[in-house]
Design a protein around this motif. Structure first.
Motif, PDB file in Angstrom:
ATOM      1  N   SER A 149      46.048   6.535  23.654  1.00  0.00           N
ATOM      2  CA  SER A 149      46.649   5.312  24.373  1.00  0.00           C
ATOM      3  C   SER A 149      46.981   5.439  25.698  1.00  0.00           C
ATOM      4  N   VAL A 150      47.489   6.717  26.062  1.00  0.00           N
ATOM      5  CA  VAL A 150      47.827   6.790  27.626  1.00  0.00           C
ATOM      6  C   VAL A 150      46.419   6.767  28.291  1.00  0.00           C
ATOM      7  N   ALA A 151      45.681   7.382  28.041  1.00  0.00           N
ATOM      8  CA  ALA A 151      44.307   7.580  28.472  1.00  0.00           C
ATOM      9  C   ALA A 151      43.382   6.245  28.683  1.00  0.00           C
ATOM     10  N   ARG A 152      43.543   5.242  27.626  1.00  0.00           N
ATOM     11  CA  ARG A 152      42.828   3.860  27.738  1.00  0.00           C
ATOM     12  C   ARG A 152      43.790   3.329  28.818  1.00  0.00           C
ATOM     13  N   ASP A 153      45.007   3.318  28.949  1.00  0.00           N
ATOM     14  CA  ASP A 153      45.812   2.389  29.857  1.00  0.00           C
ATOM     15  C   ASP A 153      45.598   2.999  31.368  1.00  0.00           C
ATOM     16  N   LEU A 154      45.495   4.479  31.694  1.00  0.00           N
ATOM     17  CA  LEU A 154      45.111   5.078  32.656  1.00  0.00           C
ATOM     18  C   LEU A 154      43.890   4.369  33.487  1.00  0.00           C
ATOM     19  N   VAL A 155      42.753   4.278  32.781  1.00  0.00           N
ATOM     20  CA  VAL A 155      41.787   3.848  33.166  1.00  0.00           C
ATOM     21  C   VAL A 155      41.921   2.424  33.920  1.00  0.00           C
ATOM     22  N   GLU A 156      42.503   1.598  32.987  1.00  0.00           N
ATOM     23  CA  GLU A 156      42.686   0.191  33.311  1.00  0.00           C
ATOM     24  C   GLU A 156      43.870   0.124  34.607  1.00  0.00           C
ATOM     25  N   GLU A 157      44.880   0.866  34.383  1.00  0.00           N
ATOM     26  CA  GLU A 157      46.033   0.664  35.514  1.00  0.00           C
ATOM     27  C   GLU A 157      45.632   1.151  36.761  1.00  0.00           C
ATOM     28  N   LEU A 158      44.957   2.309  36.742  1.00  0.00           N
ATOM     29  CA  LEU A 158      44.529   3.022  38.165  1.00  0.00           C
ATOM     30  C   LEU A 158      43.172   2.421  38.473  1.00  0.00           C
ATOM     31  N   ARG A 159      42.528   1.493  37.673  1.00  0.00           N
ATOM     32  CA  ARG A 159      41.057   1.180  38.248  1.00  0.00           C
ATOM     33  C   ARG A 159      40.283   2.249  38.282  1.00  0.00           C
ATOM     34  N   LEU A 160      40.379   3.035  37.290  1.00  0.00           N
ATOM     35  CA  LEU A 160      39.399   4.421  37.615  1.00  0.00           C
ATOM     36  C   LEU A 160      37.968   4.205  37.047  1.00  0.00           C
ATOM     37  N   ASP A 161      37.126   5.001  37.826  1.00  0.00           N
ATOM     38  CA  ASP A 161      35.777   4.868  37.228  1.00  0.00           C
ATOM     39  C   ASP A 161      35.486   5.670  36.036  1.00  0.00           C
TER      40      ASP A 161
ATOM     41  N   GLU B  68      54.660  12.148  47.834  1.00  0.00           N
ATOM     42  CA  GLU B  68      54.120  10.854  47.620  1.00  0.00           C
ATOM     43  C   GLU B  68      53.450  10.650  46.148  1.00  0.00           C
ATOM     44  N   TYR B  69      53.870   9.436  45.627  1.00  0.00           N
ATOM     45  CA  TYR B  69      53.139   9.061  44.437  1.00  0.00           C
ATOM     46  C   TYR B  69      53.145   7.773  44.036  1.00  0.00           C
ATOM     47  N   VAL B  70      52.389   7.110  42.911  1.00  0.00           N
ATOM     48  CA  VAL B  70      52.315   5.916  42.556  1.00  0.00           C
ATOM     49  C   VAL B  70      52.651   5.900  41.088  1.00  0.00           C
ATOM     50  N   VAL B  71      53.207   4.850  40.507  1.00  0.00           N
ATOM     51  CA  VAL B  71      53.799   4.676  39.211  1.00  0.00           C
ATOM     52  C   VAL B  71      52.675   4.185  38.428  1.00  0.00           C
ATOM     53  N   ALA B  72      52.184   4.631  37.546  1.00  0.00           N
ATOM     54  CA  ALA B  72      51.353   4.278  36.508  1.00  0.00           C
ATOM     55  C   ALA B  72      51.955   3.463  35.303  1.00  0.00           C
ATOM     56  N   ASN B  73      52.261   2.564  35.076  1.00  0.00           N
ATOM     57  CA  ASN B  73      52.868   1.858  33.924  1.00  0.00           C
ATOM     58  C   ASN B  73      52.043   1.741  32.586  1.00  0.00           C
ATOM     59  N   VAL B  74      52.132   2.748  31.988  1.00  0.00           N
ATOM     60  CA  VAL B  74      51.097   2.859  30.774  1.00  0.00           C
ATOM     61  C   VAL B  74      52.203   2.700  29.268  1.00  0.00           C
ATOM     62  N   THR B  75      51.554   2.528  28.309  1.00  0.00           N
ATOM     63  CA  THR B  75      52.123   2.184  27.104  1.00  0.00           C
ATOM     64  C   THR B  75      52.471   3.624  26.572  1.00  0.00           C
ATOM     65  N   ARG B  76      53.906   4.096  26.361  1.00  0.00           N
ATOM     66  CA  ARG B  76      54.271   5.390  25.890  1.00  0.00           C
ATOM     67  C   ARG B  76      54.434   5.194  24.359  1.00  0.00           C
TER      68      ARG B  76
ATOM     69  N   ALA C 151      44.585  15.252  45.681  1.00  0.00           N
ATOM     70  CA  ALA C 151      44.580  14.402  44.874  1.00  0.00           C
ATOM     71  C   ALA C 151      45.872  13.158  45.073  1.00  0.00           C
ATOM     72  N   ARG C 152      45.641  11.898  44.865  1.00  0.00           N
ATOM     73  CA  ARG C 152      46.756  11.023  44.790  1.00  0.00           C
ATOM     74  C   ARG C 152      47.365  11.470  43.405  1.00  0.00           C
ATOM     75  N   ILE C 153      48.676  11.213  43.360  1.00  0.00           N
ATOM     76  CA  ILE C 153      49.528  11.633  42.101  1.00  0.00           C
ATOM     77  C   ILE C 153      49.934  10.141  41.612  1.00  0.00           C
ATOM     78  N   ALA C 154      49.676  10.088  40.503  1.00  0.00           N
ATOM     79  CA  ALA C 154      50.106   9.001  39.530  1.00  0.00           C
ATOM     80  C   ALA C 154      51.086   9.325  38.407  1.00  0.00           C
ATOM     81  N   VAL C 155      52.291   8.832  38.627  1.00  0.00           N
ATOM     82  CA  VAL C 155      53.434   9.313  37.536  1.00  0.00           C
ATOM     83  C   VAL C 155      53.482   8.338  36.420  1.00  0.00           C
TER      84      VAL C 155
END
Length: 209
Positions: free
Chosen positions: A31-43, A157-165, A135-139
């Motif tokens: 679940s987290v991995a799927r959300d990270l791809v979308e939330e962080l706009r990953l390739d 420095e970091y950004v917040v990645a709002n994933v479904t936990r 790397a940029r850190i996403a928490v």
């Protein structure tokens, strides 16, 4: 899936990194991995099982965890499982993995995804000050609370990645397995029988010892 050691990346690809022991991989990881791809706009998101985690003990052998992780994430768009830490000798330090990825893919923009508890303890990691240079850190927040670095690592420095936990933990799954209970719906169905079989074998060995 292609191995990061041999793949030729397109310029400017945004590559996420999600590490862990995956002992065993479970639906929370998926679940987290799927959300990270979308939330962080990953390739793409590289899921990297640790070979020899320096800060925790693991139950399953590295090759077993790698096989289970590959099957747990099989066919998920934008997600690849890398064996690089398992193939590398010695402890699995994040900074070494990031440096290796930066050498292999100099045009990639790396994004390291970590949990809020990991952010709070990052000052204890090997050469931690080097990590935000690579790397940029996403928490990922826990239970809706804003991530907070420790005083020792401020300012980092970091950004917040709002994933479904999902309220699933590997330790809870291991406890159920040790008790001989099913982990149906807690781990992907593609690996459930093998996970339960592995722990049944462990229990049988303990009985005969």
């Amino acid at each position: 899936m292609p191995d990061p050691a041999t793949e030729v990346p397109p310029a400017g690809r945004r590559t996420g990194i999600l590490g862990g022991s995956f002992d065993p991989p479970h639906m929370g990881h998926v679940s987290v991995a799927r959300d990270l791809v979308e939330e962080l706009r990953l390739d793409r998101l590289l899921v990297i099982p640790a070979g020899d985690p320096p800060h925790r003990e693991v139950t399953l052998p590295a090759e077993v965890r790698l096989d289970l992780t590959r099957r747990a994430f099989a066919d998920l768009p934008g997600i690849e499982v890398s064996p690089m830490e398992i193939e590398r000798a010695g402890p699995s330090y994040t900074v070494d993995t990031l440096e290796a990825l930066a050498r292999r893919f100099p045009s990639d923009r790396l994004v390291l995804a970590i949990g809020a508890d990991q952010l709070a303890a990052i000052h204890r990691w090997d050469r931690w000050r080097r990590i935000p240079e690579l790397a940029r850190i996403a928490v990922m927040p826990r239970r809706g609370r804003e991530p907070a670095p420790s005083p020792e690592s401020t300012p980092i420095e970091y950004v917040v990645a709002n994933v479904t936990r999902v309220d699933i933990s590997a330790s809870r799954i291991r406890q159920r397995l040790e008790e001989g209970r099913s982990v149906h719906l807690l781990v992907p169905e593609t690996i459930r029988h093998d996970v339960e079989r592995a722990w049944a074998g462990r229990r049988a060995r303990h009985v005969t010892q």
